[in-house]
Each structure stands twice: as structure tokens, then as C-alpha cells.
Write an enzyme that holds these catalytic residues in place. Sequence first.
Site, PDB file in Angstrom:
ATOM      1  N   HIS A   1      41.241  43.252  41.413  1.00 28.41           N
ATOM      2  CA  HIS A   1      42.364  42.948  40.506  1.00 28.41           C
ATOM      3  C   HIS A   1      42.985  44.210  39.900  1.00 28.41           C
ATOM      4  CE1 HIS A   1      41.250  38.811  41.004  1.00 28.41           C
ATOM      5  NE2 HIS A   1      40.133  38.918  40.322  1.00 28.41           N
TER       6      HIS A   1
ATOM      7  N   ASP B   1      39.839  35.299  46.828  1.00 30.22           N
ATOM      8  CA  ASP B   1      39.229  35.016  45.529  1.00 30.22           C
ATOM      9  C   ASP B   1      38.882  33.537  45.333  1.00 30.22           C
ATOM     10  OD1 ASP B   1      38.297  35.379  42.990  1.00 30.22           O
ATOM     11  OD2 ASP B   1      40.128  36.161  42.126  1.00 30.22           O
TER      12      ASP B   1
HETATM   13 ZN    ZN Z   1      36.779  37.125  41.759  1.00 33.44          ZN
END
Ligand code: ZN
Length: 456
Positions: free
Chosen positions: A271, A322
Amino acid sequence: MKHFHFQALLQKEGWCENVYVGVDEAGLIANISTDQPSGDVQKVKGYVLPAFQNAHSHAFQYAMAGLAENFKRGVKDNFWAWRETMYQIALTISPDDLENIAAMLYSEMVRHGYSEVAEFHYLHHDKEGKPYDNLAEHAERLVSAAQKAGIKITLVPMFYQKGGFGQDPTERQRRFISKTKEDYGKLLQATRRVTEKHDCASLGFGIHSLRAVETDDIIKTYEEAPLNMPFHIHVSEQLKEIDDSLAYLGKRPVEWLLDHIQMDDRCHLVHATHLINAEVSRLARSKANVVLCPTTEGNLGDGIFRLRDYHHQGGKWSIGTDSHISLNPLEELRMLDYGQRLTSHERSTFLGDKSSSSSGYALSQFIFNGRKAMGRSSENYFEVGQPLDAVIYDANAPLLAASSPKNVLPTIIYSLDASYTVDTIVQGQFATDRAQMNRESIVKAFCKTIQQLGIR
Ligand code: ZN
């Protein structure tokens, strides 16, 4: 040795037409040539790209894809609210459930063109929070799921110790926890024994997030690990996490990492959404990789990574799915690029790279840094000694059939829908061949598991 004839194969330099590729018993490329070999040759029609690497996955979260989309009026829904739904599922699933969910997920990944997945694995213990007799029970199940689906897996067992900066873990986190660095070391060793038994598996290591492990243990865990293993960590996904980090550590999460560990290209920061200028520059210089998960980050309302600035300073990135709200790798690239265009009011997100096209640049980041996230590296998309992992797109798709070679890759990346993905080759083997064996039983087991869980 078997031989393939590819109508059009993409290399870093561009399209190679009428190429023969020889593959050995292990699925490794033995030769690449325009000369026709003797013996049988399997013809492959279509445009062939290197298969994609999914650099960030939490397999169990696939069970809840689409389930957190009904919002209550007057209730603020954000990442932390979503996390509560995720915890409820994490607390209920058994090893069998995990295997069935993961096999379905991985099978879908292969169908979309992924040949490898890095499983960021933190669901370690039984429902009461006790370690299984086999510490790596869930790791075994994830590898078994990958085998059934025909995908290669890099298992990255996570060190998860705390409930937040300086806080004990909560009851709901009981399945994730290693109390000490030594406990995590045992888990890592047990996982290593699993990955060593299987050709399709390899090992990484990681820290769930800065908030989840004491700083001394983060530093020691990183320093004591073998140098050939990829290191994964969630970082700076949420603004609250930045505030908490500033309050507890006196530094922003990425700033703290840059100051305390010797980051290099084996580091994969997942991220890194919220960065200030100094972090962008230092991160780019460190040679670490950022793993971007555009559809999940969009779904959770995380924010937009500063890709334009990072890219212009030479920063490296890869892609992960994810929470698996989407499994189409092309959609990830579009979402990533369009987020930049929408906020900058400019179209040329990737301009400035030496590569011939912006699409070529985006693909090269996805593939080459994705391979690093699995703990391997390569110079070209297809090369001798490397596995034959490829995804084939239908050359009869109307837009492709009408395109000149220079427009084929941008058309695939920006305009093709998933129905034009013909097949995926993993380690020299067609996914459809394997799917005929396993797909039906994978779907059946998945539906049964979901029905028993009663969550959908
Ligand atoms: Zn994650």
C-alpha cells in the site's frame, strides 16, 4: 522436452512473431528460437504475454468479496468497519474451509492470467487461538489449494503480535498472534518445512504492520532472516495508522522503516498510500518495492498512492489483489492509472520512462517486481532457465484483429475484457488441461463451504 510455436510472444523489446519455445520436464524454458525444431510442436494462437504475479493476497478474504457493500444509513463505513466483518469470517473458518476457499480463489486467479501468488498469511491458529499440533497447518492447506488450482505460491507467514501500537491483542485477533520473536521463528521454520516439500511453493517472511509488532522485534526479525527471502509488510494504508505511529513512535510508518531497517529490493511495502515528499524520495532511492492493490484500496476508500511522483524518481512497484474484490490484472492497471489521471488532470501517468510505450512500462513493473515479490528475478519476460509462465489473449478479439503491432499491448491493457483471456500457462502446463481435472471439484467444495459458513 516439448515445443510450443507462438504466433506472437511479448519480450521486453517488443513482439516476437513465430517463435518456438522448448520446455523441459520441470516446465523451464530450454530454448527460444525462430528455427523450427524437429518433432511435435504445439501451436499456440493469440497474443502471449508473461503471466502475472499477484504480489499480495489474503486467501480467506475471498469468501467475503462483495459482502461488505450494503451500508446502513447514518453509520460511517470505512476500513475499520470493514475490518470488523473480516474478523468475523477469520474467526469462523476451519482448515478445510480455508483450503476450499483458497483453491477456488487461486483457480480464478489462474483463469485471469496469474501464475504466482504471494500469500500474506496471518490466520495461523485454531478458532480458540491455540496453535495447531502442526504449527503450519494452514500453510499446508494453502499450498494444497495452490496445487489443486495449478498456481505457484510464495507463502509469507506474518509476525502479528499486538493489537495496535503499544496495545495487547484483542480477543478477535487471537488466531493471528505470535507472542514472541521466538514463537514467530518456530512458525517460520514449520512453514519452511512445508514449502520445501513442494515444487510449487517458496517462502518469504514478514511483519503484518508496524502497529502489530514491537519495534525491537521488527528490527531483529528483519536482520536475522536469510538474505534470499522476500520481506513483506503492510504500511501507511490508513490515515489513523499514520497518526497512531506519530503518537507512539514519533515518526510516520515509512519514515520509521527507512530509519531503522536497511531497505533494499527484497522489501515489499504493501500500500504505502499516504506518503510525504521525503518518504516518496527516500523510498524510491532505497530500491524497495511498493505493492499496490488498486481495486482493494479503492474498495476500502484508502486513498491514492503518489505513483506519479514515485515513478518519476525511479520508484519500483508491483500489483496485488489483497481482499480479491477484483481478480482481473488488467483492471488493476487501469484503476491504478486512472486514479492518477483523475487527480492530476493529465493522461500520461507513465511518461518519462525509457521504455518504448507507457503500457510496456506498466507491464514491466507488474511482472519484474512481481517476480521479486516471489523471491526471484529475471532479465526478460521469457528467458532460458526461467519457467514458462504465460497468458494468451485472443487475436480474433475485434480490436486486436484490427490493430497494428504497436497498438496491440495498449489495446490489451486498456480495452480488452476478461472474456478474451484464452488460457494461462503455468510452469509449461496449460491451465485448461488442469482445470478439466480439478475445476468441478474445486467449485463444488467451495460452494459447500460457503453454504455451511452461511455468510453469503
Ligand atoms: Zn493486505
